[in-house]
Design a protein around this motif. Structure first.
Motif, short mmCIF file in Angstrom:
data_model
loop_
_atom_site.label_atom_id
_atom_site.label_comp_id
_atom_site.label_asym_id
_atom_site.label_seq_id
_atom_site.Cartn_x
_atom_site.Cartn_y
_atom_site.Cartn_z
N VAL A 305 0.55 -1.03 -0.27
CA VAL A 305 0.06 -0.05 -0.09
C VAL A 305 0.63 1.36 -0.25
N ASP A 306 1.54 1.58 0.87
CA ASP A 306 2.32 2.89 0.93
C ASP A 306 3.26 3.14 -0.28
N ARG A 307 4.04 2.00 -0.55
CA ARG A 307 5.17 2.46 -2.20
C ARG A 307 4.18 2.46 -3.50
N ALA A 308 2.75 1.82 -3.72
CA ALA A 308 2.25 1.94 -4.78
C ALA A 308 1.55 2.98 -4.35
N LEU A 320 -4.79 12.97 5.65
CA LEU A 320 -5.32 12.14 5.78
C LEU A 320 -4.28 11.05 6.39
N VAL A 321 -5.95 10.18 7.42
CA VAL A 321 -4.77 8.62 7.53
C VAL A 321 -6.03 7.80 6.96
N GLY A 341 2.00 16.82 -0.91
CA GLY A 341 2.24 17.94 -1.17
C GLY A 341 1.76 18.99 -2.79
N PRO A 342 2.02 20.25 -2.78
CA PRO A 342 1.71 20.88 -3.99
C PRO A 342 2.14 20.50 -5.40
N ASP A 343 3.27 19.26 -5.94
CA ASP A 343 3.29 19.25 -6.06
C ASP A 343 3.16 17.64 -7.23
N GLY A 344 1.88 16.99 -5.96
CA GLY A 344 1.07 15.22 -5.96
C GLY A 344 1.64 15.02 -5.46
N ARG A 345 3.43 14.55 -5.13
CA ARG A 345 4.07 13.34 -4.81
C ARG A 345 3.54 13.78 -2.98
N ALA A 346 4.00 11.96 -2.82
CA ALA A 346 3.18 11.99 -1.38
C ALA A 346 4.11 10.82 -0.21
N GLU A 347 4.39 10.89 0.73
CA GLU A 347 4.71 10.64 1.91
C GLU A 347 3.70 9.39 2.22
N VAL A 348 3.69 8.16 2.02
CA VAL A 348 3.12 7.16 3.25
C VAL A 348 3.61 6.29 4.28
#
Length: 410
Positions: A305-308, A320-321, A341-348
């Protein structure tokens, strides 16, 4: 080798070798109610990956099959990501309801997990099978039937360059180059290696079903591969053109290749398989000329889930959680903080914070490519909003500027 008790003898499952392909092919053919043949064996050999293939045995008899092809799928806003393309799933007649499919599906998920691959994708032979293994309906396909000569709107620009029908050997280099120019531009599209091209355009008699072999129509910036099904009636010819695949690098070239197909002589109807938001219907002078039937397309399973989630991009910033349920892949289960973030990249990351949304992994798979709104899934009772306002923001963030599309069977 994994064993599971059943009756007096355990069923076993193992990874295959090249020597297993003939038996693998025979079981698969019988499962799909076709006669085993040398042609079917040759077709399967084009993409067979023994190290990513499994079979279930009852004693020494193979009774179930499954394979993971090594493909890449385009993600929303991101580049292509590795995906295990699930195929060749079959259980021999008389062997169902013994847990054979469950053994294969679990083995595939474990293989992908151990390899660090975050996604699995498939086309379902039956729509009710794969949800229980964590797959969600990620894209849809629309069958569009048009009468010959259907007119475009006056403002549709049609590229004037000629469309030529070419023999296969001359067409292939051209259409492969055109596909390479466009495949990475749409979420859901797949890369296509040499073996994948061979399988995609395999032209054996068993695939034709009373139609011609593949015909190749090529424009400098577009192509279509189609079959014709002759039909001579008392009032004249009413043959059908069935379009197997079509691609274009510009809107005007797209219009040109469609115009060519719609104007072929001796034809009554042209049938295409298109993505959910293809522009064709909006190009027609009479949209009702297009008779449309929509069915399920690509099913998506998040193995990690996180890597995807970190591999794709999100449309708007989001924090959000997610509380994810996943019985088959316990490493996915639990709460994840998704911060984009604003660039669309996510940390999970893992978190103990209260959940904003709760859903299972198949629901997350359905929304993953951006083709199904989380709000729609919530309306179906598949997403629970734990914090007011979280659903609307997440539903928007998971979308993309274009609907995902996958029209390539594998």
């Amino acid at each position: 080798m994994v064993e599971t008790p059943h009756g007096d003898e355990p069923l076993t499952i193992r990874t295959l070798t090249d020597a297993d392909l003939p038996a693998f092919s025979e079981v698969l053919a019988s499962a799909f109610l076709i006669d085993p043949s040398e042609e079917f064996l040759v077709e399967e050999r084009t993409v067979f990956e023994p190290s990513r293939s499994h079979a279930v045995f009852d004693g020494g008899t193979m009774i179930g099959t499954g394979q993971l092809l090594s493909r890449r799928v385009v993600l929303p806003g991101g580049g292509p990501a590795p995906a295990g393309a699930v195929t060749s799933i079959g259980v021999a007649p008389g062997q169902r309801r013994r847990g054979v499919l469950s053994l294969i599906m679990r083995a595939q998920l474990e293989l992908l997990h151990e390899a660090g691959e975050s996604l699995a994708i498939l086309w379902a032979s039956e729509g009710g099978i794969y949800g229980r293994f964590g797959y969600g309906l990620g894209t849809q396909v629309t069958r569009v039937a048009l009468p010959r000569g259907a007119r475009f709107r006056r403002d549709v620009a049609v590229d004037p360059a000629p469309v030529r029908e070419l023999p296969r050997e001359r067409a292939l280099p051209l259409i492969r180059d055109l596909y390479d120019q466009v495949w990475h531009t749409r979420a859901g599209h797949l890369d296509r290696t040499g073996a994948a091209w061979e399988y995609h355009l395999f032209d054996g008699q068993e695939r034709r079903h009373g139609q011609t072999g593949y015909r190749f129509a090529v424009h400098p910036q577009a192509y279509a591969v189609y079959r014709a099904k002759p039909d001579w009636q008392e009032r004249g010819p009413r043959s059908t053109v069935n379009v197997h695949t079509l691609a274009a690098t510009t809107p005007a070239a797209y219009a040109a290749i469609l115009r060519y197909l719609l104007d072929i002589d001796l034809v009554g109807e042209v049938v295409l398989r298109l993505g959910a938001d293809e522009p064709l219907v909006h190009m027609l002078a009479d949209p009702r000329a297009a008779v449309r039937t929509t069915v399920d397309g690509l099913w998506v399973r998040l193995v990690e889930v996180d890597r995807a989630l970190m591999a794709r991009r999100f449309l708007v910033p989001l924090d959000l959680v997610l509380e994810v349920g996943d019985e088959l892949c316990p490493w996915n289960a639990g709460r994840w903080r998704l911060a984009a973030g604003p660039d669309g990249r996510a940390e999970v990351t893992r978190t103990d914070a209260p959940a904003d949304l709760a859903l299972d992994v198949s629901t997350l798979g359905a929304a993953f490519l951006g083709g199904t709104r989380l709000s729609t899934l919530a309306g179906a009772g598949r997403v629970r909003e734990c914090r007011p306002g979280a659903l609307a923001r997440a539903s928007l963030a998971f979308l993309h500027d274009e609907e995902p599309s996958c029209l390539e069977l594998f």
